[in-house]
Write an enzyme that holds these catalytic residues in place. Structure first.
Site, PDB file in Angstrom:
ATOM      1  N   GLU A 182     -46.462   6.247  40.642  1.00 23.69           N
ATOM      2  CA  GLU A 182     -47.211   7.238  39.871  1.00 23.69           C
ATOM      3  C   GLU A 182     -48.632   7.409  40.400  1.00 23.69           C
ATOM      4  O   GLU A 182     -49.158   8.528  40.469  1.00 23.69           O
ATOM      5  CB  GLU A 182     -47.240   6.856  38.384  1.00 23.69           C
ATOM      6  CG  GLU A 182     -45.895   6.857  37.704  1.00 23.69           C
ATOM      7  CD  GLU A 182     -45.270   8.243  37.630  1.00 23.69           C
ATOM      8  OE1 GLU A 182     -46.016   9.236  37.715  1.00 23.69           O
ATOM      9  OE2 GLU A 182     -44.036   8.330  37.492  1.00 23.69           O
ATOM     10  N   ARG A 237     -49.705  11.037  41.985  1.00 25.00           N
ATOM     11  CA  ARG A 237     -50.683  11.780  41.189  1.00 25.00           C
ATOM     12  C   ARG A 237     -52.088  11.683  41.792  1.00 25.00           C
ATOM     13  O   ARG A 237     -52.720  12.701  42.072  1.00 25.00           O
ATOM     14  CB  ARG A 237     -50.713  11.247  39.754  1.00 25.00           C
ATOM     15  CG  ARG A 237     -49.444  11.447  38.960  1.00 25.00           C
ATOM     16  CD  ARG A 237     -49.533  10.732  37.615  1.00 25.00           C
ATOM     17  NE  ARG A 237     -48.246  10.656  36.952  1.00 25.00           N
ATOM     18  CZ  ARG A 237     -47.839  11.495  35.997  1.00 25.00           C
ATOM     19  NH1 ARG A 237     -48.629  12.467  35.602  1.00 25.00           N
ATOM     20  NH2 ARG A 237     -46.659  11.354  35.423  1.00 25.00           N
ATOM     21  N   ASP A 261     -34.892   9.985  42.049  1.00 18.58           N
ATOM     22  CA  ASP A 261     -35.032  11.362  42.528  1.00 18.58           C
ATOM     23  C   ASP A 261     -35.955  11.498  43.736  1.00 18.58           C
ATOM     24  O   ASP A 261     -35.635  12.180  44.711  1.00 18.58           O
ATOM     25  CB  ASP A 261     -35.508  12.273  41.396  1.00 18.58           C
ATOM     26  CG  ASP A 261     -36.743  11.732  40.686  1.00 18.58           C
ATOM     27  OD1 ASP A 261     -37.112  10.565  40.919  1.00 18.58           O
ATOM     28  OD2 ASP A 261     -37.341  12.478  39.889  1.00 18.58           O
ATOM     29  N   GLU A 277     -39.203  20.747  36.455  1.00 15.21           N
ATOM     30  CA  GLU A 277     -38.180  20.726  37.505  1.00 15.21           C
ATOM     31  C   GLU A 277     -37.392  22.036  37.624  1.00 15.21           C
ATOM     32  O   GLU A 277     -37.111  22.509  38.736  1.00 15.21           O
ATOM     33  CB  GLU A 277     -37.221  19.548  37.280  1.00 15.21           C
ATOM     34  CG  GLU A 277     -37.776  18.206  37.701  1.00 15.21           C
ATOM     35  CD  GLU A 277     -38.833  17.664  36.743  1.00 15.21           C
ATOM     36  OE1 GLU A 277     -39.633  16.803  37.144  1.00 15.21           O
ATOM     37  OE2 GLU A 277     -38.844  18.110  35.580  1.00 15.21           O
TER      38      GLU A 277
END
Length: 526
Positions: free
Chosen positions: A166, A170, A269, A398
């Site tokens: 993360e 980010r 993913d 998404e």
């Protein structure tokens, strides 16, 4: 006599110079003059005709070029998409101003409580996530205000166990993208600071990183960007024939944990997405072709997980051991866009197959939204029970992401219309006076109290690009990470015999090299 002779001679000279004498006394000369005049006239006429024909042909070519140009960039003068784009931009301003007013400097805004929370250790996640969105949308004042905060207040010396994934997608990528767009070196300096603190996570015997890292201790060991490619080499060693890796891998042993789930949603993913995008960002050269090869193997595995209902809806199942689940998470709706992006790397027949699968899965994802009273999708849909297993929606991007890719790669405006419907559903159900919130239940519209940072970083950015000309952050020049932060495609060339990550410099080195070049020129007019 002499005077007469002189006068006679003079008179004779003048008669010879007279046109009437010259031509009437010498008809051959008159005929030559006439022929010369006619020839000159025809020549001049012919030249004028040629000029006129040339001008006509040029005008026709110009008109054809203009027609083709208008056809290619028709969205630049499309009033509907212009209006839609401005509506999305206004939504971004509303979300941003709400964050500035109630949660400035914090990671995320709780719109109903009207306060900020530090979900990521107080790194200003929403602010950093929003930098490139603000820049792309041309919100200059807002971008400058955020930039000043990064300069003056962004501090990574925190006793905080940061998620490596993360924080990378980010914070690191948000800063690098802001630098790549604006060329402001403060973003590069901050990105290097946080990256140095994260690097020890890769200091494992296998090269596969741990998923947590204490930022305060991150400076103790700095191994540089080269070591990162050990990860992909280890993955190659354990890569299964179907290309599907379990989501849990032991970082010390470098092997999958038994009975770990195989999925294209959370925790799995990004791996498949980055195989493709590492190849694209590496300029699709031989030195990064192993990424493409691994991705294609994984797509065969993805096809093996694909199911179709009796009503002809395609979906992706999950695998756990030898068992399959008929549940598809909305998070997996990034897959249609990924497939569409990678389709062109195949031969014609396979490319058509992959693109058709992308279109079918996008149709399923769109119907996730259409199947609820609020027109917003729940977390996951169970195809066996024909209902959502979890009914909350947290402003995820998404499906919008895939619609953006499919519109740009096919030119089909239907994908824009679907995206507009989803945007209106967000406006009708998630917008409140102090920002945007998710829904606890998409069937009855109960609101939660969180504006996720990815709503500004991804959802609104992809919506804006969906209604923008393809030249805005062109897919020929930029590649997006899993948090929708664009980074410029690296200019690099094949080396003789280049055959993988071990050949030449790694992809991460090339990324860092590219950041030393001139940036931002293509977006300077936005």
């Amino acid at each position: 006599m002499p005077r007469r002779t002189s006068s006679s001679s003079s008179s004779r000279a003048w008669r010879q110079l007279s046109p009437s004498y010259f031509y009437l006394k010498r008809p051959a000369r008159l005929a030559l003059l006439f022929l010369g005049f006619v020839s000159a006239t025809f020549a001049a006429w012919d030249r004028l005709s040629l000029v006129r024909d040339y001008e006509i042909n040029v005008n026709m070519l110009v008109e054809e070029v203009n027609r083709l140009h208008d056809q290619k960039d028709h969205e630049e003068i499309d009033p509907i998409n212009n209006e839609r784009r401005e509506k999305v931009k206004e939504a971004m301003v509303h979300a941003w101003n709400s964050y500035v007013k109630y949660a400035w400097g914090h990671d995320e805004l709780q719109p109903q409580s009207k306060n900020g929370v530090d979900s990521f250790g107080g790194l200003g996640a929403t602010l950093v996530d929003s930098l490139d969105t603000l820049y792309i949308m041309g919100l200059k004042d807002e971008f400058r205000k955020a930039r000043d905060w990064v300069l003056e207040s962004l501090n990574f010396d925190k006793d905080y166990e940061a998620s490596v994934l993360e924080t990378t997608i980010r914070i690191v990528r948000g800063l690098l993208s802001a630098y790549d767009l604006s060329a402001d070196k403060i973003f590069l300096e901050k990105a290097k600071d946080i990256t140095d603190r994260l690097l020890p996570a890769w200091d494992t015997s296998s090269g596969i990183p741990y998923n947590k890292m204490n930022l305060a201790n991150g400076q103790a060991s700095n191994h540089g960007w080269n070591g990162v490619e050990n990860t992909i080499r280890q993955f190659q060693k354990i890569f299964p024939s179907d290309g599907l890796l379990p989501i849990n891998i032991n970082p010390d042993l470098g092997i999958p944990k038994p009975y770990s789930t195989i999925t294209f949603v959370a925790m799995g993913d990004s791996f498949y997405e980055y195989l493709l995008k590492a190849w694209i960002q590496g300029n699709k050269t031989g030195s990064v072709k192993n990424y493409r090869q691994m991705w294609e193997a994984s797509m065969e595995g993805l096809i093996s997980l694909t199911r179709k209902t009796t009503s002809n809806f395609y979906y992706l199942s999950e695998k756990n051991g030898d068992s399959f689940s008929d549940k598809m998470d909305e998070l997996a709706c990034f897959v249609p866009g990924m497939l569409a992006l990678g389709a062109s790397g195949y031969g014609p027949e396979k490319a058509k197959e992959i693109m058709n699968l992308a279109k079918e899965l996008a149709w399923t994802c769109y119907n996730f939204y259409q199947s609820t009273p609020t027109k917003l999708a729940g977390k996951n849909y169970n195809f066996h029970d024909r209902k959502f297993g979890h009914t909350w929606n947290i402003l995820r991007p998404e499906t919008i992401e895939s619609l953006m890719y499919l519109w740009r790669l096919t030119g089909n405006k239907t994908y824009q219309d679907w995206g507009w419907e989803i945007f209106q559903a967000f406006e009708n159900n998630s917008r409140i006076e102090s920002g945007y919130v998710g829904l606890k239940d998409v069937n009855i519209g109960t609101k939660d109290d969180m504006m996720q940072s990815f709503f500004l970083a991804e959802t609104l950015k992809y919506l804006y690009l969906l209604f923008s000309p393809p030249s805005v952050v062109s897919l020929d020049e930029w590649v997006f990470n899993t948090e929708a932060h664009p980074l410029r495609i690296v200019t690099r060339h094949d080396t003789v015999g280049g055959s993988g990550a071990a050949e030449g410099k790694g992809i991460c080195d090339s990324v860092i090299q590219s950041l030393g070049k001139k940036h931002g020129e293509n977006l300077s007019k936005i």
